[in-house]
Write an enzyme that holds these catalytic residues in place. Structure first.
Site, PDB file in Angstrom:
ATOM      1  N   HIS A 157       0.843  -1.127   0.113  1.00 21.34           N
ATOM      2  CA  HIS A 157       0.061   0.099   0.066  1.00 21.34           C
ATOM      3  C   HIS A 157       0.929   1.265  -0.050  1.00 21.34           C
ATOM      4  CE1 HIS A 157      -4.072  -1.662   0.716  1.00 21.34           C
ATOM      5  NE2 HIS A 157      -3.360  -2.658   0.877  1.00 21.34           N
ATOM      6  N   ASP A 365       3.371   9.602  -1.113  1.00 23.32           N
ATOM      7  CA  ASP A 365       2.238   8.574  -0.866  1.00 23.32           C
ATOM      8  C   ASP A 365       2.044   7.679  -1.587  1.00 23.32           C
ATOM      9  OD1 ASP A 365       0.181   8.300   1.009  1.00 23.32           O
ATOM     10  OD2 ASP A 365      -0.691  10.390   0.888  1.00 23.32           O
TER      11      ASP A 365
HETATM   12  P1  ADQ Z   1      -3.046   6.098   4.291  1.00 16.60           P
HETATM   13  O1  ADQ Z   1      -1.879   6.910   4.764  1.00 16.60           O
HETATM   14  O2  ADQ Z   1      -3.739   6.144   5.935  1.00 16.60           O
HETATM   15  O3  ADQ Z   1      -3.076   4.910   4.049  1.00 16.60           O
HETATM   16  P2  ADQ Z   1      -5.323   7.677   2.814  1.00 16.60           P
HETATM   17  O4  ADQ Z   1      -5.063   6.554   1.587  1.00 16.60           O
HETATM   18  O5  ADQ Z   1      -5.033   9.011   2.283  1.00 16.60           O
HETATM   19  O6  ADQ Z   1      -3.725   7.580   3.566  1.00 16.60           O
HETATM   20  O7  ADQ Z   1      -6.441   7.634   3.863  1.00 16.60           O
HETATM   21  C1  ADQ Z   1      -6.865   6.395   4.211  1.00 16.60           C
HETATM   22  C2  ADQ Z   1      -8.353   6.627   4.813  1.00 16.60           C
HETATM   23  O8  ADQ Z   1      -8.277   7.461   5.821  1.00 16.60           O
HETATM   24  C3  ADQ Z   1      -9.303   7.668   3.940  1.00 16.60           C
HETATM   25  O9  ADQ Z   1     -10.440   6.775   3.323  1.00 16.60           O
HETATM   26  C4  ADQ Z   1      -9.442   8.842   4.700  1.00 16.60           C
HETATM   27  O10 ADQ Z   1     -11.052   9.090   4.401  1.00 16.60           O
HETATM   28  C5  ADQ Z   1      -9.543   8.545   5.907  1.00 16.60           C
HETATM   29  N1  ADQ Z   1      -8.919   9.498   6.712  1.00 16.60           N
HETATM   30  C6  ADQ Z   1      -7.727   9.887   6.837  1.00 16.60           C
HETATM   31  N2  ADQ Z   1      -7.624  10.913   7.869  1.00 16.60           N
HETATM   32  C7  ADQ Z   1      -8.691  11.230   8.525  1.00 16.60           C
HETATM   33  C8  ADQ Z   1      -9.537  12.003   9.463  1.00 16.60           C
HETATM   34  N3  ADQ Z   1      -8.660  12.711   9.882  1.00 16.60           N
HETATM   35  N4  ADQ Z   1     -10.790  11.688   9.895  1.00 16.60           N
HETATM   36  C9  ADQ Z   1     -11.306  10.685   9.106  1.00 16.60           C
HETATM   37  N5  ADQ Z   1     -10.870  10.094   8.096  1.00 16.60           N
HETATM   38  C10 ADQ Z   1      -9.849   9.888   7.666  1.00 16.60           C
HETATM   39  C11 ADQ Z   1      -2.387   4.030   3.204  1.00 16.60           C
HETATM   40  C12 ADQ Z   1      -1.251   4.721   2.288  1.00 16.60           C
HETATM   41  C13 ADQ Z   1      -2.153   5.301   1.053  1.00 16.60           C
HETATM   42  C14 ADQ Z   1      -3.088   4.351   0.419  1.00 16.60           C
HETATM   43  C15 ADQ Z   1      -3.810   3.785   1.280  1.00 16.60           C
HETATM   44  C16 ADQ Z   1      -4.613   2.534   0.814  1.00 16.60           C
HETATM   45  O11 ADQ Z   1      -0.455   5.408   2.805  1.00 16.60           O
HETATM   46  O12 ADQ Z   1      -1.127   6.117   0.173  1.00 16.60           O
HETATM   47  O13 ADQ Z   1      -3.757   5.385  -0.382  1.00 16.60           O
HETATM   48  O14 ADQ Z   1      -2.919   3.085   2.238  1.00 16.60           O
HETATM   49  O15 ADQ Z   1      -3.784   1.669  -0.027  1.00 16.60           O
END
Ligand code: ADQ
Length: 460
Positions: A157, A365
């Site tokens: 991921h 990311d």
């Molecule tokens: P993350 O680094 O967690 O994931 P991301 O893909 O942007 O990053 O977000 C994941 C989820 O968390 C989204 O559905 C978002 O809505 C939710 N989220 C984030 N902050 C939040 C907040 N403050 N309140 C509520 N909800 C929140 C990792 C990798 C990413 C990759 C994903 C999936 O780092 O690059 O896209 O896995 O593979």
């Protein structure tokens, strides 16, 4: 139909609405065939024995959730140490933040062995296994060493860095060799696949069999990009749900005289938060017409607080927000509203929809799903503008966003100004293209294209 088994660090109950799109999508696939979801329980047992952990079994419809506890020593070296103190920073190009403590690797291997040992007796001969993310890179190698012959796929991921950065991990060769125990390795972007191809070519003398197939370490592996998406329809439905509507109406009224800019993420150094705040400060300095108008709502949910780097980042952010508000704010307007909390998933689309501009500016990311959720939540007749870092995996697909270099404070401020001033027709044109992109490669496409490719892998 073969049974489907998912292995990931954490296991989510797919029936719970708080579960995100990924949990639901994997849950759908598990329910379709009846399946097993396996991982760590989230419980840390004080004083437990390293390499041992109690197993818990739960049933969620026709999906079995099996989790294993970890003792404190294993948790600290596997999760906090090797996964989040070594692999997370290095894979996000932050060698300066990595803690290469030689003790961590032992715990990382021990937990992967423990999980493999507990999983093996639960497996049926035809099961198709899908392992997720950097915590579990050696999982297939451990299973194979115990005699497992099943088809096993892996999805990373987070990004895979270029060979010279990867080589800073003392065990880099072992890690990449471990990937060759899988039949299929999925990456988020073509850039990641290119880094993998270069690494195995340079460091392991791999032979490229065809565009996706590599032979090295006496095994063959298929490596391909499968950019993860969101469930666009589910997100659009959430947008029209009561919670999101209430949030939208409330914010619309509250900010009727202002332009809202929005940032949403976990509080993580990969997300480029200090750089974003500096760009916002530059915007206010260079374009004073935004004073008393542009308001940045920055939501950064607590994450990995046991690690010092994260505590330091929190302080840096709080101090930056304070200084911007002190320098530019007035009695009736504060430029930054910083919220160190999670926003409920059902309300989030309302916030996205009210924003004129989303600032998604990570330094690096894997993909970034917030960018895609923002697009899905917009009103097509009056959509907001996405300002997206060129270093997010999503930038390979979302070319109609305004792409920025988050290290370039001045350039990012200029791009934010461009976004704030973009004419309606141009906003609509870009949004329509972006929506098409996230629809054609949504979470269902991601899951089925990965599983089809895994099913089609020829045995070694
Ligand atoms: P993350 O680094 O967690 O994931 P991301 O893909 O942007 O990053 O977000 C994941 C989820 O968390 C989204 O559905 C978002 O809505 C939710 N989220 C984030 N902050 C939040 C907040 N403050 N309140 C509520 N909800 C929140 C990792 C990798 C990413 C990759 C994903 C999936 O780092 O690059 O896209 O896995 O593979």
């Amino acid at each position: 139909m073969a049974r489907f088994v998912v292995v990931s660090n954490r296991v989510a109950d797919p029936r719970k609405s708080a579960a995100g799109g990924l949990a639901v999508a994997l849950g759908d696939a598990l329910s379709a065939s009846g399946g097993l979801w396996f991982g760590w329980s989230g419980t840390v047992v004080e004083g437990g024995t390293p390499g041992e952990g109690e197993v818990h079994t739960q049933h969620a419809g026709n999906v079995t959730l099996v989790t294993v506890d970890l003792c404190k020593e294993d948790h600290d070296s596997y999760y906090l140490g090797y996964s989040n103190g070594v692999l997370w920073p290095v894979f996000h190009y932050r060698l300066d933040l990595a803690d290469f403590d030689a003790g961590y690797i032992g715990g990382y291997r021990r937990v992967n062995q423990l999980l493999a040992r507990k999983l093996l007796p639960l497996l049926l001969p035809d099961d198709i296994i899908w392992v997720h993310d950097y915590h579990l890179i050696p999982m297939a190698a451990e299973l194979r060493a115990m005699g497992c012959k099943n088809r096993i796929g892996f999805f990373l991921h987070i990004p895979l860095p270029p060979p010279l950065i990867l080589a800073a991990v003392p065990q880099h060769e072992w890690l990449i060799r471990s990937l060759f125990a899988y039949d299929l390795v999925g990456f988020q972007s073509q850039a990641d696949v290119d880094h993998f191809a270069r690494y195995v070519g340079q460091e392991a003398g791999a032979e490229t069999l065809d565009t996706h197939q590599f032979r090295a370490f006496g095994r063959k592996v298929q490596a391909q990009a499968f950019p993860i998406g969101i469930d666009v329809d589910e997100f659009a439905a959430l947008t029209h749900g009561k919670d999101a509507q209430d949030m939208y109406q409330h914010m619309k009224k509250e900010y009727s005289r202002r332009r809202l800019l929005l940032g949403v993420e976990r509080l993580d150094y990969s997300k480029g938060l200090p750089q974003r705040l500096k760009a916002f400060r530059e915007l206010l300095k260079n374009y004073p017409e935004n004073i008393r108008s542009a308001t940045l709502i920055q939501i950064a949910s607590p994450s990995r607080e046991a690690l010092d780097t994260y505590a330091g980042l929190r302080q840096e952010l709080e101090s930056l927000c304070g200084s911007i508000n002190g320098d530019f704010g007035g009695l009736d307007w504060m430029p930054v509203r910083y919220i160190h909390r999670n926003v409920a998933r059902k309300r989030l689309p309302g916030l996205y929809r009210v924003a004129a501009v989303a600032l998604v500016t990570p330094l690096r990311d894997g993909m970034n799903l917030v960018a895609k959720e923002f697009i899905a939540a917009q009103d097509p007749a009056d959509p907001g503008v996405l300002v997206l870092s060129r270093f997010a995996g999503a930038a390979e697909q979302l070319k109609e966003a305004i792409l920025v270099n988050p290290y370039d404070t001045h350039g990012t401020a200029e791009s934010i100004q461009l976004a704030l001033q973009m004419p309606l027709v141009e906003r609509q044109r870009r949004h329509q293209k972006l929506l098409e992109r996230i629809r054609s490669q949504d979470i269902h496409w991601w899951r089925s294209s990965f599983l089809e490719a895994l099913a089609a892998c020829s045995p070694d």
